[in-house]
Design an enzyme around this catalytic site. Structure first.
Site, short mmCIF file in Angstrom:
data_model
loop_
_atom_site.label_atom_id
_atom_site.label_comp_id
_atom_site.label_asym_id
_atom_site.label_seq_id
_atom_site.Cartn_x
_atom_site.Cartn_y
_atom_site.Cartn_z
N HIS B 76 -31.14 83.31 -1.18
CA HIS B 76 -31.22 81.95 -1.45
C HIS B 76 -32.62 81.43 -1.79
O HIS B 76 -33.09 80.80 -2.81
CB HIS B 76 -30.65 81.22 -0.48
N ASP B 105 -47.56 74.03 -31.42
CA ASP B 105 -46.70 75.16 -30.65
C ASP B 105 -47.50 75.39 -29.63
O ASP B 105 -48.79 75.11 -29.32
CB ASP B 105 -46.30 76.21 -31.17
N TRP B 141 -37.44 86.02 2.86
CA TRP B 141 -38.18 85.80 1.66
C TRP B 141 -39.50 86.18 1.71
O TRP B 141 -40.43 86.71 0.86
CB TRP B 141 -38.08 84.59 0.84
N SER B 168 -44.22 87.96 -15.36
CA SER B 168 -43.83 86.35 -16.31
C SER B 168 -44.60 85.39 -15.87
O SER B 168 -45.09 84.69 -16.82
CB SER B 168 -42.36 86.34 -15.84
N SER B 169 -44.63 84.92 -14.65
CA SER B 169 -45.75 83.79 -14.11
C SER B 169 -47.04 83.81 -14.66
O SER B 169 -47.62 82.81 -15.31
CB SER B 169 -45.64 83.45 -12.76
N HIS B 252 -49.43 79.93 0.64
CA HIS B 252 -49.64 78.68 0.79
C HIS B 252 -50.00 78.11 -0.93
O HIS B 252 -49.37 77.01 -1.13
CB HIS B 252 -50.63 78.14 1.67
N GLU B 254 -48.75 79.01 -3.55
CA GLU B 254 -47.36 79.04 -3.97
C GLU B 254 -46.65 77.74 -3.95
O GLU B 254 -46.24 77.24 -4.69
CB GLU B 254 -46.46 80.10 -3.65
N TYR B 256 -48.03 74.76 -3.69
CA TYR B 256 -48.44 73.85 -4.25
C TYR B 256 -48.03 74.08 -5.80
O TYR B 256 -48.02 73.07 -6.62
CB TYR B 256 -50.01 73.66 -4.15
N SER B 267 -45.98 61.10 -12.00
CA SER B 267 -47.03 60.25 -12.72
C SER B 267 -46.56 59.88 -13.99
O SER B 267 -47.36 58.85 -14.58
CB SER B 267 -48.42 61.06 -12.61
N HIS B 301 -52.06 78.46 8.84
CA HIS B 301 -51.11 77.69 9.55
C HIS B 301 -49.55 78.22 9.51
O HIS B 301 -48.72 77.47 10.25
CB HIS B 301 -51.19 76.08 9.13
N HIS B 302 -49.23 79.09 8.80
CA HIS B 302 -47.83 79.63 8.75
C HIS B 302 -47.85 80.66 9.77
O HIS B 302 -46.68 81.26 10.05
CB HIS B 302 -47.70 80.28 7.44
N THR B 327 -53.10 63.99 -0.83
CA THR B 327 -51.54 63.59 -1.12
C THR B 327 -51.33 62.15 -0.77
O THR B 327 -50.56 61.34 -1.62
CB THR B 327 -50.94 64.72 -0.15
N LYS B 330 -52.21 60.07 -3.67
CA LYS B 330 -51.35 60.08 -4.94
C LYS B 330 -50.10 59.12 -4.51
O LYS B 330 -49.54 58.20 -5.69
CB LYS B 330 -50.72 61.65 -4.87
N ARG B 449 -34.12 79.16 13.39
CA ARG B 449 -33.71 79.54 11.83
C ARG B 449 -33.33 80.82 11.87
O ARG B 449 -33.60 81.64 12.65
CB ARG B 449 -34.60 79.14 10.83
#
Lengths: 187, 524
Positions: B76, B105, B141, B168-169, B252, B254, B256, B267, B301-302, B327, B330, B449
């Site tokens: 998932h 293009d 994951w 790809s990315s 991390h 990622e 963002y 925006s 922090h993870h 943040t 924003k 979890r």
């Protein structure tokens, strides 16, 4: 982009930019791998992760023995997963003076019915003590080949540094033996 | 752009159906492909989530065995992150960036085709693991070693599918950077670019910086498993904690990558329906850049609970909290844009406002998790699950939906059904909160979890969550209906579509010609 009608010019611009970005990609791929030695260096410098300090014999002799302080060093022997060995320390703990060299040993025996290769990984707790726990002789990290039924004593010579921070009274040295028979064959 | 020229372009550029989509180098076609892939994967990942929620409806083990349950949570996450949110935003980038900067293009159209068509293969490979011996990957994951090394036949497929997604990315990101830096219309200086373009420029840089690190990390896992290396294997002098450091160094930034393009979307939408220019444009740009920079120095922090020195804990705690500042800038700017505006509440605006409110809730729970002693308590509980679902579902997914409603009339030339759009919005928003809000409570109360069973006292909240999840899932069928209906027909959309819309894409007819700006527009 101002006045860039010329498609040739634009192609050159793209090519230059792609080359630069491609370098970043390759560099970052390398950086991922560079994190491995960097991490080890970082752990060695800070003594995090229970990695012990290294020391040459002459450094050990240069240390002054601190008779006034006594620290308990405990020895722990672990076997990883389903490894059918016998593994234990000769002394479960020693009371030591910082600055003096001590010798103890661990006994290991291969109880399995076939030859095996093991490798022992040390860990020192607490982390703050790890840098100040020095070993001049250790059976760790090297491959230890044991024939079926073979048993032997493996010496450890160590010293606790006189610079060991105040307040640490007990240090634990733990070894975990891993079965590397298969992976050793691969290398 | 005359209607005649427009028709000619169509005749030249549309070969047979298969050839058109397989070989297309057109940014709009590729954008459309990305968006359809994203929608398809949204339902595949959604079904996996519903299997998880079905099992968790009651305590005890009812429907699936624990191994399969863990496969579902793992797959998932992989599908939703790499298959929905990332391709979704790349699809938007393809469609919109050339139109927003006045280019015909993308800069590298052939590479663009590659970066899309790699993805179906990557996901076919990933999803094929569901039918393999030993089942699909089930180690989460995050693929922590050594647990992930126990994966069966699926393991190399997992690694190679990640390699392909990364490739790809990276190709997509290089293309986006080249387009933005080299293809802007005369007069379109960097500080005149729409914020969506800005946020994507920064996201693309994050992508080329961290996707290679992930590729390296999974390569190390591969060699550890099959070639006898010991990067993460303690027996060989390696360290499993090292994997967590390498992974989160990617992980991390990622998160963002998953959220910055949403900031660009919001925006764009808020000023349109507030009928005011965006408040604090320059500060938005600098805030985005600061967030991107900070994302590289907060990864630990993870992993507060792996055992770090006090100095490390403090550094990562304060650096993490620092992210709240840009943040906050924003969120403040969006609210200030709405302040005293002539607000109307069409569907895109509703989604945008819900984004601002609900994303902020996710941001706050993130701040709670940044506090080290609190994190020791929250680590690996449903509180963490609640946190990242609040920033990703009513965050990134809501932004994607807002974007689809906002630009769909531009893309298709038809207005969507506003009444159904509002229904979709309200159903989605109510069910999203029903699903994820109670997770805060069970998490704080200690529900872990990634476990298919739980203690009896969590039953009521889990039942509510499961009902919410099914409601949320079913509401998305309405979304598909609305999109298909809009593509097929409906009230003709004007070029500007929304009376408050500003920007180059709204100067093109709806739908826009196959090649957006064959002569570059002048930007003053």
């Amino acid at each position: 982009m101002p006045e860039l009608v010329n498609s040739h010019e634009r192609k050159r611009l793209h090519a230059r930019l792609i080359a630069k970005l491609g370098l970043v990609v390759v560099g970052m791929f390398g950086f991922g791998f560079a994190m491995v030695p960097l991490y080890d260096v970082f752990c060695d410098l800070t003594g995090l992760n229970g990695k012990t300090g290294r020391m040459a014999v002459q450094d050990v002799e240069a240390q002054e023995i601190d008779e006034n302080r006594t620290v308990t060093v405990q020895f722990v022997a672990n076997l990883n997963q389903s490894m059918h060995w016998e593994f234990q320390p000769a002394d479960t703990e020693l009371r030591v003076h910082p600055g003096r060299l001590y010798t103890t040993s661990f006994y290991a025996r291969n109880k399995a019915g076939h030859d095996m290769i093991g490798r022992a990984i040390p860990s020192v707790a607490p982390g703050q003590a790890a840098l100040h726990f020095k070993k001049t002789e250790c059976f760790c990290f090297r491959r230890q080949a044991f024939e079926a039924g073979e048993g032997r004593d493996m010496p450890v010579r160590f010293m606790v540094d006189t610079k060991l921070p105040e307040g640490i009274e007990t240090i634990t040295l733990a070894y975990t033996f891993f079965d590397v028979t298969e992976t050793a064959a691969l290398q | 752009m005359s209607a005649v020229a427009h028709d000619d372009a169509h005749h030249e550029q549309h070969p047979y159906w298969i050839k058109r989509w397989l070989f297309t180098t057109n940014h709009k076609d590729i954008g459309t492909l990305y968006l359809w892939l994203s929608l398809l994967m949204f339902f595949i990942g959604g079904i996996m989530a519903l299997i998880v929620r079905t099992e968790l409806f009651q305590p005890g083990l009812q429907f699936v065995d624990p191994q399969f349950f863990l496969s579902m949570t793992t797959m998932h996450a992989l599908v939703m992150i790499f298959g929905v949110i990332m391709p979704g935003f790349v699809g938007l980038a393809n469609w919109l960036i050339p139109m927003m900067i006045g280019a015909p293009d993308m800069a590298l159209p052939r590479m663009n085709n590659w970066s899309f068509w790699i993805l179906p293969f990557a996901f076919a490979m990933l999803l094929s693991t569901l039918f393999m011996d030993g089942g699909a990957p089930a180690a989460g994951w995050t693929m922590y070693a050594p647990l992930v090394l126990q994966t069966g036949a699926a393991f190399p497929f997992l690694v190679f599918s990640i390699h392909f997604m990364g490739l790809s990315s990276i190709l997509g990101a290089i293309n986006i950077i080249a387009t933005i830096l080299n293809m802007r219309a005369p007069g379109m200086t960097l500080m005149k670019m729409p914020l969506f373009v800005w946020t994507w420029l920064i996201t693309a840089y994050l992508l080329i910086a961290v996707m290679p690190v992930l590729a390296g990390a999974v390569t190390m896992l591969l060699t550890d498993k099959y070639f006898g290396t010991s990067f993460f294997n303690a027996a060989g002098g390696g360290d499993p904690v090292l994997f967590q450091h390498v992974f989160w160094f990617f992980g991390h930034p990622e998160v963002y990558i998953l959220i910055l393009p949403s900031f660009g979307v919001i925006s764009s939408i808020v000023p349109t329906f507030a009928r005011k220019p965006l408040f604090g444009y320059a500060s938005m740009v600098y805030a985005t850049a600061s967030i991107a920079f900070l994302s590289f120095i907060v990864w630990s922090h993870h992993m507060f609970t792996v055992g770090m020195p006090l100095a490390g804990l403090l550094f990562f705690m304060f650096a993490t909290m620092l992210i709240a500042v840009p943040t906050g800038v924003k969120v403040f700017n969006w609210v200030a844009t709405m302040w005293r505006g002539s607000l109307t509440f069409e569907t895109p605006m509703l989604f945008a406002i819900a984004f601002i409110v609900l994303f902020t809730i996710g941001g706050f729970s993130g701040l709670m998790l940044a506090i080290v002693p609190a994190d020791f308590q929250y680590q690996d509980t449903y509180f963490v699950v609640a946190h990242f679902h609040y920033v990703l579902v009513p965050g990134s997914i809501f932004a994607l939906m807002a974007a689809v409603y906002y630009w769909l009339p531009k893309w298709t030339g038809h207005m969507y059904n506003e009444r159904l759009g509002k229904w979709h919005f309200w159903l989605t928003t109510i069910f999203v909160n029903l699903t994820f809000f109670p997770m805060h409570f069970v998490g704080l109360a200690g529900m872990p979890r990634r476990i298919p069973d739980y203690a009896l006292q969590f039953t009521e909240y889990n039942m509510i969550e499961t009902i919410g999840a099914f409601g949320f899932g079913l509401s998305q069928l309405l979304f598909v209906y609305i999109v298909v209906q809009t593509i097929r027909g409906g009230e003709k959309a004007t070029a500007q579509v929304w009376d408050g819309a500003r920007g180059l894409e709204w100067t093109l007819p709806s739908p826009p010609p196959y090649h957006s700006f064959t002569t570059a527009p002048e930007v003053k």
